[in-house]
Design an enzyme around this catalytic site. Structure first.
Site, PDB file in Angstrom:
ATOM      1  N   THR A   1     -67.850  22.536  15.351  1.00 48.19           N
ATOM      2  CA  THR A   1     -69.313  22.536  15.305  1.00 48.19           C
ATOM      3  C   THR A   1     -69.870  23.890  14.911  1.00 48.19           C
ATOM      4  OG1 THR A   1     -69.489  20.767  16.940  1.00 48.19           O
ATOM      5  CG2 THR A   1     -71.392  22.214  16.723  1.00 48.19           C
TER       6      THR A   1
ATOM      7  N   THR B   1     -65.167  22.307  19.936  1.00 46.40           N
ATOM      8  CA  THR B   1     -65.124  22.291  21.393  1.00 46.40           C
ATOM      9  C   THR B   1     -64.269  21.163  21.973  1.00 46.40           C
ATOM     10  OG1 THR B   1     -67.178  21.007  21.512  1.00 46.40           O
ATOM     11  CG2 THR B   1     -67.368  23.417  21.597  1.00 46.40           C
TER      12      THR B   1
END
Length: 332
Positions: free
Chosen positions: A14, A97
């Site tokens: 991300t 993540t």
């Protein structure tokens, strides 16, 4: 005054992603618009205010696709960077993540460099309104550059918080404070005026470990069996049939499984498969009571199932002796 020299490895995730617009907070991954390390630094030029950052292109990939091959590459890359860049103060790795905590823990057990290594991610893409990517990256660079971070093992920095790789876990799908350390809390904070540490990791960690990714061709198969009401051990038997050399039981708190599952786990242990009891609770220690001892099942201490799997896989590259494996779980 000269600024510290930091290497920044970009692996995707991300933090490296660009969505359709500032309000694309969730579906950005479908575009496949992922920046490399130099492009991320160009997107966030503020990084140059805190360090001389050397961009290192790796591969822009989603973190669910990251596994042993990438972990081994990253451990080797860290060693090369220290050798190739005299005076390097630290290394930062940008990461998605989803598996960030697993990469961090593997490197915490295997990386062989004397400088701090910090892993950083983001919950919102770099194109999003109020993205956390830029500030997380700046703070990770600040932490990696500081002498206080030496000797701490692998560190994880997000949301102005500094966590130990062994202890941190992702706890929320979308919230910015998703990375937490259950039971013990953060090591410190990266605030506007200073990076402040308040405690140190106590368990053995990189670079002083008995594991070296460079010597491992492949990790042995270790699977995770997740306990639920009425579980009958079918998954455990399937893992055994698939050739598992180790099984982590993600059991009920404080560390036990349904009768059908414990029977299957005990049978696996009798066949010489290393079985380690963890819990699905998210925090707290397991204990080796009489039932586990009789079944030949070891305990994961307070490691969550995904990290217990990594330690068991590495342990099995060194030994199959249950007492030695138990020692490693007490040590790391």
């Amino acid at each position: 005054m000269s600024k510290p020299k930091i290497a920044f490895i970009g692996t995707g995730g991300t933090i490296a992603s660009l969505g359709q617009g500032p309000l694309d907070l969730q579906d950005y991954g479908s575009l496949g618009n992922v920046m490399h390390a130099d492009e991320i630094l160009a997107r966030w030029p503020e990084t140059a205010l805190v360090a001389d950052v050397i961009p290192i292109r790796y591969r822009a990939i989603i973190s669910p696709a990251i596994g042993f091959s990438e972990w081994k590459d990253l451990a080797a890359l860290c060693s090369r960077l220290v050798a190739d860049h005299p005076g390097l103060a630290g290394i930062v790795i940008g990461h998605g993540t989803a598996t960030l905590e697993e990469t961090a823990y593997f490197l915490n057990l295997t990386v062989k460099v004397p400088v701090p290594v910090v892993i950083v991610g983001a919950q919102r893409p770099s194109s999003a309104l109020s993205s956390d990517a830029g500030m997380n990256l700046v703070n990770a660079i600040r932490v990696a550059a500081g002498p206080e971070a030496r000797g701490m093992g692998l560190l994880v920095v997000l949301n102005d918080e500094i966590h130990a790789a062994r202890e941190v876990t992702k706890t929320s799908t979308l919230r910015l404070q998703t990375f937490r350390t259950p039971d013990f809390g953060v090591l410190g904070h990266a605030d506007g005026d200073a990076v402040a540490f308040y405690r140190r990791p106590m368990r053995r960690h990189a670079p002083d470990t008995e594991f070296d990714a460079a010597t491992i061709a492949a990790l042995p198969r270790v699977d995770i069996s997740y306990s639920y009401a009425g579980g009958d051990g079918v998954a455990v038997r399937a893992f055994v049939a698939a050739g598992a050399r180790g099984i982590i039981a993600a059991g009920f708190a404080p560390g036990y499984c349904p009768p059908g599952e414990i029977e299957a786990l005990a049978e696996a242990a009798r066949q010489g498969i290393a079985v380690v009891q963890s819990t699905r609770a998210g925090s707290g220690r397991t204990f080796r009571g009489s039932k586990l001892r009789q079944a030949g099942i070891l305990i994961a201490d307070n490691l969550n199932p995904q990290k217990a799997r990594i330690l068991l896989a590495l342990a099995l590259t060194v030994t199959s002796d249950p007492e030695e494996i138990a020692r490693m779980f007490r040590t790391y």
